[in-house]
Design an enzyme around this catalytic site. Structure first.
Site, PDB file in Angstrom:
ATOM      1  N   GLY A  42      89.530 -61.509  36.121  1.00 39.80           N
ATOM      2  CA  GLY A  42      88.753 -62.429  35.098  1.00 39.80           C
ATOM      3  C   GLY A  42      88.604 -61.587  34.055  1.00 39.80           C
ATOM      4  N   ARG A  77      93.533 -66.265  33.722  1.00 36.35           N
ATOM      5  CA  ARG A  77      94.094 -67.345  34.224  1.00 36.35           C
ATOM      6  C   ARG A  77      93.865 -67.275  32.094  1.00 36.35           C
ATOM      7  NH1 ARG A  77      90.406 -71.061  37.116  1.00 36.35           N
ATOM      8  NH2 ARG A  77      88.753 -70.461  35.815  1.00 36.35           N
ATOM      9  N   GLY A 215      73.182 -48.398  41.175  1.00 39.74           N
ATOM     10  CA  GLY A 215      73.219 -47.598  40.580  1.00 39.74           C
ATOM     11  C   GLY A 215      72.704 -46.816  39.025  1.00 39.74           C
ATOM     12  N   LYS A 216      71.426 -47.560  38.908  1.00 37.26           N
ATOM     13  CA  LYS A 216      70.615 -47.117  37.730  1.00 37.26           C
ATOM     14  C   LYS A 216      69.857 -45.720  37.824  1.00 37.26           C
ATOM     15  CE  LYS A 216      68.690 -51.785  35.959  1.00 37.26           C
ATOM     16  NZ  LYS A 216      69.192 -51.488  35.051  1.00 37.26           N
ATOM     17  N   HIS A 274      68.925 -57.180  43.948  1.00 39.05           N
ATOM     18  CA  HIS A 274      68.269 -56.219  43.227  1.00 39.05           C
ATOM     19  C   HIS A 274      66.693 -55.387  43.984  1.00 39.05           C
ATOM     20  CE1 HIS A 274      71.898 -56.907  40.637  1.00 39.05           C
ATOM     21  NE2 HIS A 274      70.312 -58.011  39.863  1.00 39.05           N
ATOM     22  N   LYS A 357      57.905 -58.359  42.964  1.00 38.01           N
ATOM     23  CA  LYS A 357      57.811 -59.982  42.492  1.00 38.01           C
ATOM     24  C   LYS A 357      58.988 -60.195  41.012  1.00 38.01           C
ATOM     25  CE  LYS A 357      54.143 -58.967  40.319  1.00 38.01           C
ATOM     26  NZ  LYS A 357      52.419 -58.660  39.293  1.00 38.01           N
ATOM     27  N   ARG A 394      58.978 -46.642  36.026  1.00 38.49           N
ATOM     28  CA  ARG A 394      59.892 -47.171  34.919  1.00 38.49           C
ATOM     29  C   ARG A 394      61.525 -47.281  35.478  1.00 38.49           C
ATOM     30  NH1 ARG A 394      58.594 -50.472  30.575  1.00 38.49           N
ATOM     31  NH2 ARG A 394      56.301 -50.538  30.877  1.00 38.49           N
ATOM     32  N   LYS A 404      49.031 -42.204  37.505  1.00 41.59           N
ATOM     33  CA  LYS A 404      47.925 -42.681  37.322  1.00 41.59           C
ATOM     34  C   LYS A 404      47.020 -41.700  37.885  1.00 41.59           C
ATOM     35  CE  LYS A 404      47.080 -46.934  35.838  1.00 41.59           C
ATOM     36  NZ  LYS A 404      47.477 -48.384  36.548  1.00 41.59           N
ATOM     37  N   ARG A 488      51.700 -64.015  32.127  1.00 43.61           N
ATOM     38  CA  ARG A 488      52.193 -62.843  32.909  1.00 43.61           C
ATOM     39  C   ARG A 488      52.677 -64.118  34.088  1.00 43.61           C
ATOM     40  NH1 ARG A 488      49.226 -58.457  34.609  1.00 43.61           N
ATOM     41  NH2 ARG A 488      48.637 -59.244  36.359  1.00 43.61           N
TER      42      ARG A 488
END
Length: 518
Positions: A42, A77, A215-216, A274, A357, A394, A404, A488
């Protein structure tokens, strides 16, 4: 955690590509030599141009792929020449001198052929074999890595062709490995059918089901955070944690891919793979060791402990304007937003809701984990309304983790406010290049490390959780509610969060630190 290095050597860049566990893992993985052929099937498609070839290029830049032992073959292809493929991918290979870029491109060859007939694969095998024999390989080790940057519908036929025509010669030591991209089916039955077809052709240790979230950098850090820090060990349970959110948000819609997206929806596209992989690393028990099979065993155990999803703990939505795409059916119920509560029936997590979410066309772009702790008992400062302690990871963009906390507001009064203890990677590791997920995972495949890939029984357990819900959505038993782009998401999702005990911190906004602030 990764850190910077003051050493300077031709391969010193490897420090920035190391995962938190790489120094340990590298001791266990045997050092291999010999010819390495990487075949991108591909090769003319978007995934190959935007992700696969750039990842290979960055590995080459850092010295993980050596020009003396690796060759890269593109197969598709399209009627292209070697130079035609090189020109097609050149614009996506960033951050190098012309000389370095030219060295990499000379490693790239192209073979044209179909995906379901032997003629093209015979030509491909001939090209690979000519490269292998030309290297006068003393060890006699031939390694072949096939990357299927293709739709899953052609996996069975392509894998049959690889098995019939392109396997590593039995006269030489080495291996043949195959990387397959998601989606792995659309429900339990189709996933099992695909797994059975591939399982007849290859052993499980030859198959690498890639989920790029594994892999992050921050996802790879989860095991270290949870099991290497005494701070978290006694807190990571139902006695202290009120709820966990795993969130994926995009601020754009389907952008011309509505017809493709409508076949899958946000749950199949993002949540079932994920976010569920992130959920496993957050909720799993400590593995016996860092060996890949021990880690994957614990992931399967936590998936098998998930209770059936309840309709009243699900909100699905569709943004206004989604059906304006002419490739989307007018009666589509496909969700572009979903909030799903998972509950784990075990001693550690009984009663703690995990809210997964994901949505498109929302008010921001980010992916993060939010672990919210219970209220502090005996609130003598009367600060409960300001919000709870939260540990936030994050994942993207602006990789960071922060806690926090409630602190005293500077001044003469005994007033409190929410602030944070912050580790922002852009600030703390400003001299380190954080690798792209595909770089890490391709390198893991070459090393034979399956820790960050999805095992067959893990895939089955994941589909067992979501298939009943997906069939109910496909059958119209759950309806998508409308929401406006740039918001949101559906208001019903915020109401679900409240029912799950999530307490929002009003007036608090985390801002990623920058060097200019220091």
């Amino acid at each position: 955690m990764s850190g910077g290095s003051s050493e300077s050597s031709p391969l010193s860049g490897r420090n920035s590509f190391s995962s938190p566990l790489s120094s340990f893992k590298d001791l266990e993985l045997s050092s291999e030599s010999g010819c390495l052929s990487i075949i991108v099937l591909g090769a003319s498609g978007d995934l190959a141009k935007k992700k696969t070839f750039p990842a290979l290029f960055h590995l080459f830049q850092q010295g993980f792929l050596q020009s003396g032992e690796v060759h890269i073959f593109g197969y598709a292809r399209s009627n292209l020449s070697d130079d035609g493929l090189r020109e097609r991918i050149r614009g996506y290979l960033k951050g190098a001198s012309d000389e370095h870029l030219s060295q990499f491109l000379q490693l790239v060859k192209y073979v044209s052929g179909s995906y379901d007939s032997g003629e093209g694969f015979e030509l491909l095998n001939k090209a690979i074999s000519e490269y292998e024999t030309s290297k006068n390989n003393e060890s006699g080790s031939y390694r072949r890595l096939f990357y299927l940057a293709l739709p899953p519908s052609v996996y069975p036929s392509v894998c049959k062709m690889i098995r019939s025509y392109c396997m590593n010669p039995s006269s030489h030591t080495g291996w043949t490995r195959v990387i397959v991209e998601k989606p792995f089916g659309k429900d339990l039955d189709s996933a099992e059918e695909l797994s059975a077809e591939l399982g007849q052709l290859f052993e499980e240790e030859q198959l690498y089901r890639i989920d790029h979230y594994l892999g992050k950098e921050l996802v790879q850090n989860l095991l270290v955070l949870r099991f290497a820090n005494r701070l978290f060990l006694p807190l990571w349970n139902r006695d202290n944690i009120a709820n966990v959110q795993i969130v994926f948000k995009e601020d754009f819609g389907t952008d011309g891919r509505g017809g493709y997206f409508d076949q899958y929806g946000i749950i199949r596209d993002i949540i079932q793979n994920h976010l569920l992989q992130v959920f496993c690393l957050v909720a799993m028990e400590k593995p016996v060791s860092l060996k890949p099979e021990h880690i994957r065993d614990e992931k399967v155990k936590v998936l098998q402990s998930v209770e059936p999803i309840k309709h009243e703990e699900v909100v699905i939505g569709q943004y206004d304007g989604y059906k304006d795409d002419p490739t989307v059916p007018d009666d589509s119920n496909t969700p572009t937003y979903a909030s799903v509560v998972l509950r784990v029936h075990n001693e550690r997590w009984e009663g703690v809701p995990f809210i997964l979410k994901a949505g498109k066309a929302l008010n921001s772009r980010k992916a993060e984990i939010r672990v919210q702790f219970k209220d502090a008992p005996g609130d003598i400062f009367r600060c409960k309304k300001q919000g709870r302690n939260e540990f936030v990871i994050r994942l993207q963009p602006s990789e960071a983790m922060y806690m926090k906390l409630t602190v005293k507001k500077p001044g003469l009064e005994m007033a409190t406010e929410q602030s944070e203890l912050d580790l922002s990677y852009g600030l703390r590791y400003n001299d380190v290049k954080i690798p792209e997920a595909y770089e890490r995972l391709i390198l893991d495949t070459i090393r034979g490390d399956q820790q960050h890939f999805v095992r067959r029984d893990e895939l089955r357990a994941a589909w067992e959780i979501f298939t009943p819900l997906l069939h109910d959505i496909d059958g119209g038993k759950l309806k998508s509610v409308p929401y406006k782009p740039g918001t949101r998401g559906p208001q019903e999702a915020d109401e679900l969060n409240k029912r799950m005990g999530y307490v929002q911190t009003h007036g608090y906004i985390w801002v990623a630190p920058t060097l200019s602030k220091v």
